[in-house]
Structure formats: structure tokens, C-alpha cells
Design an enzyme around this catalytic site. Structure first.
Site, PDB file in Angstrom:
ATOM      1  N   GLY A  94       0.828  -1.206   0.000  1.00 17.89           N
ATOM      2  CA  GLY A  94       0.000   0.000   0.000  1.00 17.89           C
ATOM      3  C   GLY A  94       0.860   1.251   0.000  1.00 17.89           C
ATOM      4  N   SER A  95       1.999   1.173   0.671  1.00 18.74           N
ATOM      5  CA  SER A  95       2.905   2.325   0.695  1.00 18.74           C
ATOM      6  C   SER A  95       3.447   2.591  -0.708  1.00 18.74           C
ATOM      7  CB  SER A  95       4.072   2.058   1.651  1.00 18.74           C
ATOM      8  OG  SER A  95       3.571   1.777   2.936  1.00 18.74           O
ATOM      9  N   ASP A 204      -7.488   1.185   3.858  1.00 15.46           N
ATOM     10  CA  ASP A 204      -8.198   0.604   5.003  1.00 15.46           C
ATOM     11  C   ASP A 204      -9.699   0.518   4.753  1.00 15.46           C
ATOM     12  OD1 ASP A 204      -5.752   0.600   6.170  1.00 15.46           O
ATOM     13  OD2 ASP A 204      -6.090   2.362   7.423  1.00 15.46           O
ATOM     14  N   SER A 244      -4.082  -1.504   0.120  1.00 18.78           N
ATOM     15  CA  SER A 244      -3.026  -2.329   0.727  1.00 18.78           C
ATOM     16  C   SER A 244      -3.572  -3.734   0.913  1.00 18.78           C
ATOM     17  CB  SER A 244      -2.624  -1.774   2.097  1.00 18.78           C
ATOM     18  OG  SER A 244      -1.851  -2.754   2.793  1.00 18.78           O
ATOM     19  N   HIS A 249      -5.478  -6.056   6.312  1.00 17.18           N
ATOM     20  CA  HIS A 249      -6.414  -5.304   5.469  1.00 17.18           C
ATOM     21  C   HIS A 249      -7.569  -6.199   4.991  1.00 17.18           C
ATOM     22  CE1 HIS A 249      -3.985  -1.591   5.381  1.00 17.18           C
ATOM     23  NE2 HIS A 249      -3.089  -2.462   5.802  1.00 17.18           N
ATOM     24  N   ASN A 318      10.693  -0.012  -9.529  1.00 16.71           N
ATOM     25  CA  ASN A 318      10.105  -1.315  -9.826  1.00 16.71           C
ATOM     26  C   ASN A 318       9.320  -1.713  -8.595  1.00 16.71           C
ATOM     27  OD1 ASN A 318       9.304  -3.870 -10.329  1.00 16.71           O
ATOM     28  ND2 ASN A 318      11.335  -4.730 -10.683  1.00 16.71           N
TER      29      ASN A 318
HETATM   30  C1  PLP Z   1      -4.225   4.227   5.449  1.00 16.93           C
HETATM   31  C2  PLP Z   1      -3.016   3.408   5.092  1.00 16.93           C
HETATM   32  N1  PLP Z   1      -2.313   3.718   3.998  1.00 16.93           N
HETATM   33  C3  PLP Z   1      -1.235   3.026   3.626  1.00 16.93           C
HETATM   34  C4  PLP Z   1      -0.808   1.931   4.360  1.00 16.93           C
HETATM   35  C5  PLP Z   1       0.407   1.180   3.925  1.00 16.93           C
HETATM   36  O1  PLP Z   1       0.140  -0.115   3.460  1.00 16.93           O
HETATM   37  P1  PLP Z   1       1.301  -1.209   3.406  1.00 16.93           P
HETATM   38  O2  PLP Z   1       1.489  -1.711   4.793  1.00 16.93           O
HETATM   39  O3  PLP Z   1       0.773  -2.277   2.508  1.00 16.93           O
HETATM   40  O4  PLP Z   1       2.519  -0.562   2.889  1.00 16.93           O
HETATM   41  C6  PLP Z   1      -1.493   1.567   5.509  1.00 16.93           C
HETATM   42  C7  PLP Z   1      -1.044   0.411   6.296  1.00 16.93           C
HETATM   43  O5  PLP Z   1      -1.736  -0.149   7.114  1.00 16.93           O
HETATM   44  C8  PLP Z   1      -2.630   2.330   5.901  1.00 16.93           C
HETATM   45  O6  PLP Z   1      -3.331   2.026   7.003  1.00 16.93           O
END
Ligand code: PLP
Length: 490
Positions: A94-95, A204, A244, A249, A318
């Protein structure tokens, strides 16, 4: 045995193994009668799956294609269909999805006045997950923090107009907090009025929906006159949105995420380019010459006919996941409606079970709701509504309560009940942001006071509602909180 027969046999055994090792067809690993209160951990979240996901992973491993391929396409197609959008592109978290979505808006392929450049401002909110905000800074832009409404966990939009600087503000990027849709009615109207990008961090909130009283503020042209009121999943209102698939999730691929391209396919080409090394070519893995002129391009200062596969129009990354992850995700997508229903039911069970503790706690409300009774919510008169597919059950310890949220979290931890803070709390108080401001006082801007974000940080925590929770676990969570309050208020 033929290869097909061999594979079928391996998958048959995999299914058998998974049924025994992972609790059969139950969502999650736990059989109801295996739960021992106080001994069995009750996590706030966990992967929830059946043998179908395990077979999909093993099947894809046997195929050993590895890099994003046919499983990726299946998962992308299923998710895009579920959301009712043009395209979904898988990434490895998600990041990464947030980084990619934001970076897309910096592309030179966008109209010059809309392209986000270093120094431009992006409106977001102070409390939440750090990587909703980090990509803004990583791209040289300036986050402008609004406060959070502690009751919804979302941005407090009372200072939205105040945050806007003509010529500088280019986008709004914020998350639907803990699955609760933010006030899209106001945000869409604001973005439309000022011609701003909107990125919804939907990490989320997969499965949540939002109802717009007046669809006139929709950012995307609709084929047909939109229904009034207009209801659609969150993640489909902005230009881009993100998911994510980390285990807590709404569905999981282990690690993983996605960027949703809601309507504009020009954005899809940029997302794809940035995800895949910055390349200009859009051939899927294992294919060449999709454009039919692989050796017919002249771009930049490259020689005529330079192989399109190695032409880079962006400074990219990537960020792709493996096809094996996508195979798991493709199975998980099918479960989304059931998963969301269970999250909502679990939230309601907790809300009803804790209803007599309103003297000590403020419980979350869906955006636009004004109150809760066991019969349902009461709503404001905006004409907008929300239906959260909850990520968690947030409670705020009321000022004056004879205990703190930390004491409650410690008690629940001793009971083996998992809790979480609202991620980074007020992000501007995190060491990374304090340092950022020391290094460069103009690195971010705050509009008004951040007292709501501080309140969440000082008095909030959230409990799990994930589909693997059993009735016995939920009852134990409730009684653990009831017991704690009883001892503190005796
Ligand atoms: C609102 C939100 N955005 C982004 C992320 C990041 O997701 P990831 O852990 O897959 O990088 C999270 C992680 O829980 C999140 O709660």
C-alpha cells in the site's frame, strides 16, 4: 502420470493439508471450540483464508512464472470490476501504491498547470498512517495538514478553504480512516471548484461505500446521468486511489497493494510506466512489440529505432509484486462482500456490547452520522451517507475517565486481546516529522490547531473487527473491557 495429473494430485494433497493445518473452511485459523479466554491470543487482525488461497499459491508456484503475469491480470480485472473502475494495477504494498499514485501526478506527460512540482502544496490530515503523507514529501511537495475529527478519525474539513493557496495547492490526498469514508461530498466539491487532483488512500476501506446527495460534484464525467443520490465504493471518487493487501487489510496477498485508475486512461499509462522502471513501453511481462513499432520510435535524444523496451520516459521504480501473491489475491477478491459483511457485523457486536460504557468512552461514528442506537445511526442533513467496511473499532477514553488509554491497552494486552493506536497519531509529532521541520521549517504546513489529532493520539485506540474473529472472541473482548472499567470505577 502426465504433468496435468501430477499437478492435480499435488493440489489435491495441498487442499487436504490446508484443511487440516489451517482450520478447514473456517475464515481464519480458529475453530470456535479451540478458543480459551485469556490464553488464546485475540489479534486485532490476521490473514483470513481457506484452502483455495493455499492451492492458488501452490498452483502458481508450480507454474513458476514468478513475475506478474496471468494471475496478476486476473486479480487486477476482478478488483477493477468489483470497484466499477477502468483499471487496477498491482504493486508490492500500500505504501508503494501511495508513492506511485502521487509520483504519477508529477509526470511531464500531464498538462503543465496540473502537474505537481517541487514546492506545490497538497492538502492532507495530521493523524493517520505515515505513508499516506510521505510520498508528498519524497516528491518535493509540501503537505498541508488539516486537523482530524476525533469521532470519525477523518480530516476535520472546517479549515479546508483556509488551507487552499491559489496556484500552489494542486491536490488533496487523504485516507478513509479505519474504513470510515471521509466527507467526499465536501472534498469533491472543493477539488472540482479549484481543479485539484484527488487521491483517495483506500488502503483501510475496501468495501466501504459513500452516498453523495448531489452528484453534481462528481469529478468524472458519467456516461449516463448519475442517480440521485449517487452511491459508489470509496476509491472510485478520486482520480486515483490506493489499496493495501498486507494481512490486516480487507483482503491479503501477504505483501501487496494496488493503484486504482478510476477513469482517466492517460493516468494508467503513467502509473504503469512509473511502476515498471519508468519505461515508455507497456508490454506485459513475457510479451514484446505490443505497440507494433518496437524498433520504430525516436524519443528524447536516443537514436532512431532504439528498442522501445529500453526507452525510459520517467524516473521510475520497480514496484511489482510476484504472480504468486496475485494468485492469492485473485481468490481473496471473491470473498470481499462476505468479509465486509463480517467486519460490519463484528463492529456492531462490539458497539452493542460496549454501549453501557458511554460515560467513559466516545465511540467512532461513520462520517455524516450524528448518533448511534441499537436500531441504527442518525444522520446529518447533508444528504450524504457512509457505509463503512470497518478496518477497526475505535474508542476514545473520555476526558475525566479514571483511566488512560494506555492503561486500557496494557490491560487488554495482559488479556491477550490485541489493540492498536490510530497508527502514527498526530504525525507532526513523530520524530521523522520533527526532524524534517528542523531541517527545513517550510517542509510542511499546519492549518489551525491539531487538537483533534492530538486527542486521538492521547486517548484513542482501536480493536479488531477482522472476519476471523469468532463470537466467543468478541464476547471475551467485550467482557475484558467491562471488567477493566468495573475495577477502575469501583
Ligand atoms: C491508510 C493506510 N495507507 C497506507 C498503508 C500502507 O500499506 P502497506 O502496509 O501495505 O505498505 C497503511 C497500512 O496499514 C494504511 O493504514
Amino acid at each position: 502420470m502426465s504433468l496435468d495429473e501430477l499437478k492435480a494430485e499435488i493440489l489435491r494433497l495441498t487442499r487436504l493439508y490446508s484443511q487440516q493445518a489451517h482450520g478447514g473452511n473456517l475464515p481464519g485459523d480458529m475453530r470456535e471450540d479451540d478458543f480459551v479466554p485469556g490464553e488464546t491470543p485475540v489479534p486485532y487482525a490476521a490473514r483470513t483464508f481457506t484452502e483455495d488461497e493455499v492451492c492458488a499459491a501452490v498452483g502458481s508456484t508450480l507454474d513458476f512464472w514468478l513475475t506478474l503475469g496471468k494471475e496478476g491480470e486476473t486479480m487486477e480485472t476482478r478488483l477493477a470490476k468489483y470497484l466499477g473502475i477502468r483499471r487496477t494495477l498491482l504493486v508490492n504494498s500500500g505504501s508503494s501504491a501511495n508513492l506511485l499514485a502521487f509520483s504519477t501526478l508529477t509526470s511531464h506527460k500531464l498538462p503543465s498547470e496540473r502537474r505537481i512540482r517541487p514546492g506545490d502544496e497538497v492538502i492532507t490530515c495530521a493523524a493517520g498512517f505515515p505513508t499516506t503523507v510521505a510520498p508528498i514529501i519524497q516528491n518535493g511537495a509540501v503537505p498541508v495538514f488539516l486537523d482530524n475529527d476525533p469521532f470519525t478519525a477523518n480530516a476535520d474539513l472546517s479549515k479546508l478553504e483556509e488551507a487552499y493557496v491559489p496556484g500552489k495547492t494542486k491536490a488533496v490526498m487523504m485516507a478513509h480512516g479505519l474504513g470510515n469514508p471521509f466527507d467526499l461530498g465536501r472534498v469533491l466539491a472543493f477539488c472540482k471548484q479549484h481543479d485539484l487532483w484527488l487521491i483517495e488512500d483506500n488502503c483501510d476501506a475496501l468495501g466501504s461505500t459513500y452516498t453523495l446527495g448531489d452528484p453534481a460534484s462528481l469529478l468524472h464525467p458519467q456516461k449516463e446521468t448519475p442517480a440521485r443520490p449517487y452511491t459508489a465504493p470509496t476509491g472510485t471518487f478520486g482520480h486515483l486511489s490506493t489499496q493495501s493487501f498486507y494481512p490486516p487489510h480487507h483482503l491479503t496477498m501477504g505483501e501487496g497493494g494496488a493503484v486504482n485508475v478510476v477513469r482517466d486512461m492517460k493516468l494508467k499509462l503513467i502509473v504503469e510506466s512509473m511502476r515498471d522502471w519508468g519505461r515508455d513501453c507497456w508490454c506485459p511481462s513475457g510479451q514484446d512489440n505490443t505497440c507494433n513499432k518496437r524498433f520504430g520510435w525516436q524519443l528524447g535524444e536516443l537514436p532512431e529505432g532504439y528498442d522501445h523496451k529500453y526507452i525510459y520516459s520517467h524516473l521510475g521504480y520497480n514496484l511489482k509484486p510476484l504472480d504468486i501473491q496475485a494468485a492469492i489475491g485473485a481468490e481473496q477478491v471473491k470473498r470481499l462482500p462476505a468479509f465486509s459483511a463480517m467486519r460490519i457485523a463484528n463492529w456492531e457486536t462490539l458497539r452493542i456490547g460496549l454501549a453501557d460504557l458511554e460515560a467513559y468512552f466516545d465511540f467512532s461514528l461513520p462520517t455524516h452520522a450524528t448518533g448511534w442506537t441499537p436500531e441504527g445511526f442518525t444522520w446529518d442533513d447533508s444528504g450524504c451517507r457512509t457505509a463503512p467496511s470497518w478496518f477497526g473499532f475505535q474508542l476514545l477514553v473520555k476526558p475525566g475517565a479514571p483511566f488512560s488509554h494506555t492503561e486500557l491497552a496494557q490491560h487488554l494486552n495482559a488479556c491477550k486481546v490485541g489493540t492498536r493506536m490510530f497508527f502514527g497519531g498526530n504525525l507532526t509529532r513523530q520524530p521523522a516529522f520533527v526532524q524534517l521541520r528542523k531541517d527545513n521549517p517550510a517542509a510542511f504546513r499546519v492549518v489551525g490547531e491539531l487538537s483533534g489529532a492530538d486527542r486521538i493520539m492521547h486517548s484513542g485506540l482501536f480493536l479488531g473487527v477482522y472476519p476471523g474473529l469468532t463470537q466467543a472472541m468478541l464476547e471475551y473482548m467485550i467482557s475484558s473491557i467491562q471488567d477493566f472499567v468495573a475495577t477502575k470505577t469501583r
